[in-house]
Design a protein around this motif. Structure first.
Motif, PDB file in Angstrom:
ATOM      1  N   ASN A 103       1.214  -1.342  -0.136  1.00 19.08           N
ATOM      2  CA  ASN A 103       0.036  -0.195   0.006  1.00 19.08           C
ATOM      3  C   ASN A 103       0.451   1.382  -0.071  1.00 19.08           C
ATOM      4  O   ASN A 103       0.967   2.050  -1.160  1.00 19.08           O
ATOM      5  CB  ASN A 103      -1.349   0.232   1.231  1.00 19.08           C
ATOM      6  N   CYS A 104       1.827   1.487   0.796  1.00 20.57           N
ATOM      7  CA  CYS A 104       2.301   2.989   0.593  1.00 20.57           C
ATOM      8  C   CYS A 104       3.236   2.706   0.055  1.00 20.57           C
ATOM      9  O   CYS A 104       3.907   3.782  -0.548  1.00 20.57           O
ATOM     10  CB  CYS A 104       2.874   2.428   2.128  1.00 20.57           C
ATOM     11  N   SER A 105       3.727   1.654  -0.657  1.00 19.90           N
ATOM     12  CA  SER A 105       4.940   2.421  -1.663  1.00 19.90           C
ATOM     13  C   SER A 105       4.176   2.481  -2.507  1.00 19.90           C
ATOM     14  O   SER A 105       4.811   3.237  -3.610  1.00 19.90           O
ATOM     15  CB  SER A 105       5.606   0.065  -2.076  1.00 19.90           C
ATOM     16  N   VAL A 106       3.312   2.333  -3.647  1.00 22.04           N
ATOM     17  CA  VAL A 106       2.220   2.510  -4.198  1.00 22.04           C
ATOM     18  C   VAL A 106       1.553   3.858  -3.687  1.00 22.04           C
ATOM     19  O   VAL A 106       2.358   4.585  -4.798  1.00 22.04           O
ATOM     20  CB  VAL A 106       1.305   1.937  -4.336  1.00 22.04           C
ATOM     21  N   VAL A 107       1.675   4.289  -2.787  1.00 25.78           N
ATOM     22  CA  VAL A 107       1.316   6.395  -2.451  1.00 25.78           C
ATOM     23  C   VAL A 107       3.183   6.603  -2.249  1.00 25.78           C
ATOM     24  O   VAL A 107       2.963   7.649  -3.281  1.00 25.78           O
ATOM     25  CB  VAL A 107       0.768   6.000  -0.600  1.00 25.78           C
ATOM     26  N   LEU A 108       3.914   6.191  -2.483  1.00 29.87           N
ATOM     27  CA  LEU A 108       5.291   6.641  -2.735  1.00 29.87           C
ATOM     28  C   LEU A 108       5.932   7.276  -3.916  1.00 29.87           C
ATOM     29  O   LEU A 108       6.419   7.208  -4.512  1.00 29.87           O
ATOM     30  CB  LEU A 108       6.140   5.851  -2.107  1.00 29.87           C
ATOM     31  N   ASP A 109       5.696   5.165  -4.462  1.00 32.96           N
ATOM     32  CA  ASP A 109       5.650   4.986  -6.175  1.00 32.96           C
ATOM     33  C   ASP A 109       5.231   6.943  -6.983  1.00 32.96           C
ATOM     34  O   ASP A 109       5.504   7.196  -7.620  1.00 32.96           O
ATOM     35  CB  ASP A 109       5.300   4.502  -6.848  1.00 32.96           C
ATOM     36  N   SER A 110       3.077   6.593  -6.814  1.00 30.63           N
ATOM     37  CA  SER A 110       2.577   7.760  -7.389  1.00 30.63           C
ATOM     38  C   SER A 110       2.845   9.132  -7.202  1.00 30.63           C
ATOM     39  O   SER A 110       2.938   9.943  -7.764  1.00 30.63           O
ATOM     40  CB  SER A 110       1.130   7.143  -7.232  1.00 30.63           C
ATOM     41  N   THR A 111       3.403   9.625  -5.515  1.00 36.40           N
ATOM     42  CA  THR A 111       3.755  10.633  -5.735  1.00 36.40           C
ATOM     43  C   THR A 111       4.931  11.134  -6.096  1.00 36.40           C
ATOM     44  O   THR A 111       5.108  12.130  -6.631  1.00 36.40           O
ATOM     45  CB  THR A 111       3.887  10.671  -3.595  1.00 36.40           C
ATOM     46  N   GLN A 112       5.938  10.098  -6.252  1.00 36.22           N
ATOM     47  CA  GLN A 112       6.619  10.536  -7.027  1.00 36.22           C
ATOM     48  C   GLN A 112       6.824  10.750  -7.965  1.00 36.22           C
ATOM     49  O   GLN A 112       7.375  11.703  -8.974  1.00 36.22           O
ATOM     50  CB  GLN A 112       8.024   9.446  -6.654  1.00 36.22           C
ATOM     51  N   LYS A 113       5.559   9.953  -8.847  1.00 37.35           N
ATOM     52  CA  LYS A 113       5.781  10.593  -9.963  1.00 37.35           C
ATOM     53  C   LYS A 113       5.630  11.652 -10.046  1.00 37.35           C
ATOM     54  O   LYS A 113       4.626  12.167 -10.932  1.00 37.35           O
ATOM     55  CB  LYS A 113       4.873   9.139 -10.368  1.00 37.35           C
ATOM     56  N   MET A 114       4.007  11.397  -9.982  1.00 30.56           N
ATOM     57  CA  MET A 114       3.479  12.978  -9.873  1.00 30.56           C
ATOM     58  C   MET A 114       4.219  13.890  -9.529  1.00 30.56           C
ATOM     59  O   MET A 114       4.781  15.186 -10.369  1.00 30.56           O
ATOM     60  CB  MET A 114       2.575  13.145  -8.120  1.00 30.56           C
ATOM     61  N   ILE A 115       5.324  14.210  -8.674  1.00 29.90           N
ATOM     62  CA  ILE A 115       6.436  14.788  -8.107  1.00 29.90           C
ATOM     63  C   ILE A 115       7.319  15.435 -10.074  1.00 29.90           C
ATOM     64  O   ILE A 115       7.692  16.662 -10.433  1.00 29.90           O
ATOM     65  CB  ILE A 115       7.509  15.323  -7.224  1.00 29.90           C
ATOM     66  N   LEU A 116       7.758  14.108 -10.152  1.00 29.17           N
ATOM     67  CA  LEU A 116       8.869  13.979 -11.717  1.00 29.17           C
ATOM     68  C   LEU A 116       7.627  15.078 -12.641  1.00 29.17           C
ATOM     69  O   LEU A 116       8.154  15.474 -13.139  1.00 29.17           O
ATOM     70  CB  LEU A 116       9.068  12.770 -11.717  1.00 29.17           C
ATOM     71  N   MET A 117       6.344  14.322 -12.662  1.00 27.35           N
ATOM     72  CA  MET A 117       5.743  14.908 -13.853  1.00 27.35           C
ATOM     73  C   MET A 117       5.963  16.626 -13.636  1.00 27.35           C
ATOM     74  O   MET A 117       5.926  17.236 -14.905  1.00 27.35           O
ATOM     75  CB  MET A 117       4.595  14.438 -13.869  1.00 27.35           C
ATOM     76  N   SER A 118       5.175  17.144 -12.120  1.00 26.97           N
ATOM     77  CA  SER A 118       4.725  17.802 -12.519  1.00 26.97           C
ATOM     78  C   SER A 118       6.081  18.758 -12.485  1.00 26.97           C
ATOM     79  O   SER A 118       6.375  19.760 -13.501  1.00 26.97           O
ATOM     80  CB  SER A 118       4.718  18.551 -11.516  1.00 26.97           C
ATOM     81  N   LYS A 119       7.853  18.336 -12.336  1.00 23.23           N
ATOM     82  CA  LYS A 119       8.855  19.099 -12.862  1.00 23.23           C
ATOM     83  C   LYS A 119       9.142  19.623 -14.157  1.00 23.23           C
ATOM     84  O   LYS A 119       8.979  19.989 -15.308  1.00 23.23           O
ATOM     85  CB  LYS A 119      10.668  18.240 -12.063  1.00 23.23           C
ATOM     86  N   PHE A 120       8.600  18.435 -15.015  1.00 25.20           N
ATOM     87  CA  PHE A 120       8.657  17.590 -16.410  1.00 25.20           C
ATOM     88  C   PHE A 120       8.001  18.952 -17.415  1.00 25.20           C
ATOM     89  O   PHE A 120       8.396  19.073 -18.180  1.00 25.20           O
ATOM     90  CB  PHE A 120       8.189  16.017 -16.622  1.00 25.20           C
TER      91      PHE A 120
END
Ligand SMILES: [Zn+2]
Length: 81
Positions: free
Chosen positions: A35-52
């Motif tokens: 559960n938490c690794s999914v939350v971490l993963d999607s959060t990091q993607k969200m942050i990456l995407m916003s930088k992108f």
């Protein structure tokens, strides 16, 4: 470390602002909790995407609000068990 504690520290974990002991506990939890690794993963993607896309990264205050919502969702799920 349980899920609620992890979620509370996740923002600092991503920003690498956690002290070494807590970071190690967070890593241990993430390694064993899907559960938490999914939350971490999607959060990091969200942050990456916003930088992108050139958008400003989500402000920390916004993220903290997000964490509290996720935390509440965890709590509700636990209550249903
Ligand atoms: Zn967890």
């Amino acid at each position: 470390m349980d899920c609620q504690t992890l979620i509370r520290y996740l923002s600092d974990y991503i920003d690498r602002e956690l002290d070494e002991t807590l970071a190690a506990e967070a890593r241990d939890h993430l390694a064993t909790c899907p559960n938490c690794s999914v939350v971490l993963d999607s959060t990091q993607k969200m942050i990456l995407m916003s930088k992108f896309t050139g958008q400003v990264a989500i402000p920390k205050t916004r993220r903290e609000k997000l964490w509290s919502e996720i935390e509440a969702a965890f709590r509700e799920r636990k209550a249903e068990d």
